[in-house]
Motif scaffolding. Structure first.
Motif, short mmCIF file in Angstrom:
data_model
loop_
_atom_site.label_atom_id
_atom_site.label_comp_id
_atom_site.label_asym_id
_atom_site.label_seq_id
_atom_site.Cartn_x
_atom_site.Cartn_y
_atom_site.Cartn_z
N GLU A 296 0.72 -1.26 0.18
CA GLU A 296 0.05 0.10 0.29
C GLU A 296 0.67 1.24 -0.24
O GLU A 296 0.63 2.42 -0.98
N ARG A 297 1.96 1.28 0.77
CA ARG A 297 3.01 2.43 0.85
C ARG A 297 3.64 2.69 -0.48
O ARG A 297 3.63 3.95 -0.85
N LEU A 298 4.08 1.53 -0.89
CA LEU A 298 4.81 1.73 -2.25
C LEU A 298 3.83 2.12 -3.45
O LEU A 298 4.32 2.95 -4.28
N ALA A 299 2.48 1.66 -3.51
CA ALA A 299 1.48 2.26 -4.38
C ALA A 299 1.35 3.64 -4.33
O ALA A 299 1.00 4.17 -5.27
N ALA A 300 1.09 3.92 -3.00
CA ALA A 300 0.66 5.24 -2.92
C ALA A 300 1.97 6.25 -3.36
O ALA A 300 1.82 7.35 -3.89
N ALA A 301 3.11 5.80 -2.92
CA ALA A 301 4.24 6.49 -3.28
C ALA A 301 4.50 6.61 -4.83
O ALA A 301 4.94 7.66 -5.50
N ARG A 302 4.39 5.53 -5.69
CA ARG A 302 4.42 5.60 -6.95
C ARG A 302 3.27 6.71 -7.61
O ARG A 302 3.59 7.25 -8.42
N ASN A 303 2.03 6.56 -6.87
CA ASN A 303 1.00 7.40 -7.57
C ASN A 303 1.28 8.84 -7.24
O ASN A 303 1.03 9.60 -8.22
N ARG A 304 1.96 9.09 -6.27
CA ARG A 304 2.07 10.42 -5.94
C ARG A 304 3.00 11.18 -6.88
O ARG A 304 3.20 12.44 -7.31
N ALA A 305 4.38 10.09 -7.37
CA ALA A 305 5.40 10.72 -7.99
C ALA A 305 4.80 11.02 -9.36
O ALA A 305 5.44 11.94 -10.00
N GLY A 306 4.13 10.28 -9.93
CA GLY A 306 3.57 10.73 -11.38
C GLY A 306 4.40 10.05 -12.55
O GLY A 306 3.96 8.99 -13.17
N GLU A 307 5.52 10.69 -12.72
CA GLU A 307 6.39 10.16 -13.58
C GLU A 307 7.12 9.01 -13.38
O GLU A 307 7.72 8.82 -12.09
N PRO A 308 7.65 8.32 -14.34
CA PRO A 308 8.42 7.04 -14.14
C PRO A 308 9.49 7.13 -13.44
O PRO A 308 9.69 6.59 -12.33
#
Length: 211
Positions: A73-85
């Motif tokens: 859940e934390r990894l997914a949230a961090a990835r979504n917040r970052a936006g760009e690859p």
């Protein structure tokens, strides 16, 4: 000794036993965990844990599964917040380290060798697979963006995972803020700097030539 309640609703008892186990791991280490000790920590009878967990291994496997779900859940949230690859991969490194710092009990438990075999702990294995797939998908985004070659995707995923896990282990075990390896800057500043280097390195990769 922790003074817990002596009676719980059936479902609440199971959750409290898991919390009690996590407290023991955080304060005394995994070696301190037994069903009897967990029962004492939860403030229930010695036989109460057996209504929910067949043995110590079952209890630890369930707790480890919870840990992997929280990490995912934390990894997914961090990835979504970052936006760009590229920023997303850098954010995953930081999120991994932050999870270990905030949840050291889970972190120390999740990668125990006896819990890594899928045939013995299928739920743990599946939860770990879901967490790792967040990273794999972020690497896939970099492939699509042209910052990572397809042939390098698996190696990059392993390298990023290894970087995050290694940094997390060093920090949680106290190697970054004391002793002969003490950093010249705060661990927080070092983590941010490392994440920035990851992002910069990926951002410099040349996109594939257009057809």
């Amino acid at each position: 000794m922790h003074q817990g309640r002596t009676t719980y609703h059936h479902g609440a008892l199971r959750d409290e036993l898991l919390r009690a186990c996590l407290r023991l791991i955080e304060t005394e280490g995994i070696g301190a965990v037994s069903l009897r000790r967990v029962a004492r920590e939860a403030g229930v009878s010695p036989g109460a844990p057996y209504h929910h967990f067949a043995d110590r291994a079952t209890l630890l496997a369930e707790l480890s599964t919870q840990g992997y779900k929280q990490l995912a859940e934390r990894l997914a949230a961090a990835r979504n917040r970052a936006g760009e690859p590229a920023p997303a991969l850098a954010a995953l490194v930081q999120a991994y380290v932050e999870f270990a710092r905030s949840e050291p009990g889970y972190f120390h438990l999740m990668f125990r060798p006896e819990l890594s075999t899928s045939t013995k702990s299928p739920d743990v294995h599946q939860a770990g697979y879901v967490a790792f797939n967040v990273l794999a998908d972020a690497v896939g985004d970099c492939v699509l963006a042209g910052t990572i070659a397809q042939r390098d995707a698996s190696a990059v995923a392993l390298a990023v995972w290894g970087l995050g896990h290694g940094l997390a282990s060093l920090w949680v075990d106290g190697h970054l803020d004391e002793g002969e390896h003490k950093l010249s800057e705060s661990p927080e500043a070092a983590m941010a700097r490392i994440a920035g280097l990851v992002e910069t390195a990926l951002g410099r990769a040349a996109p594939p030539a257009s057809s």
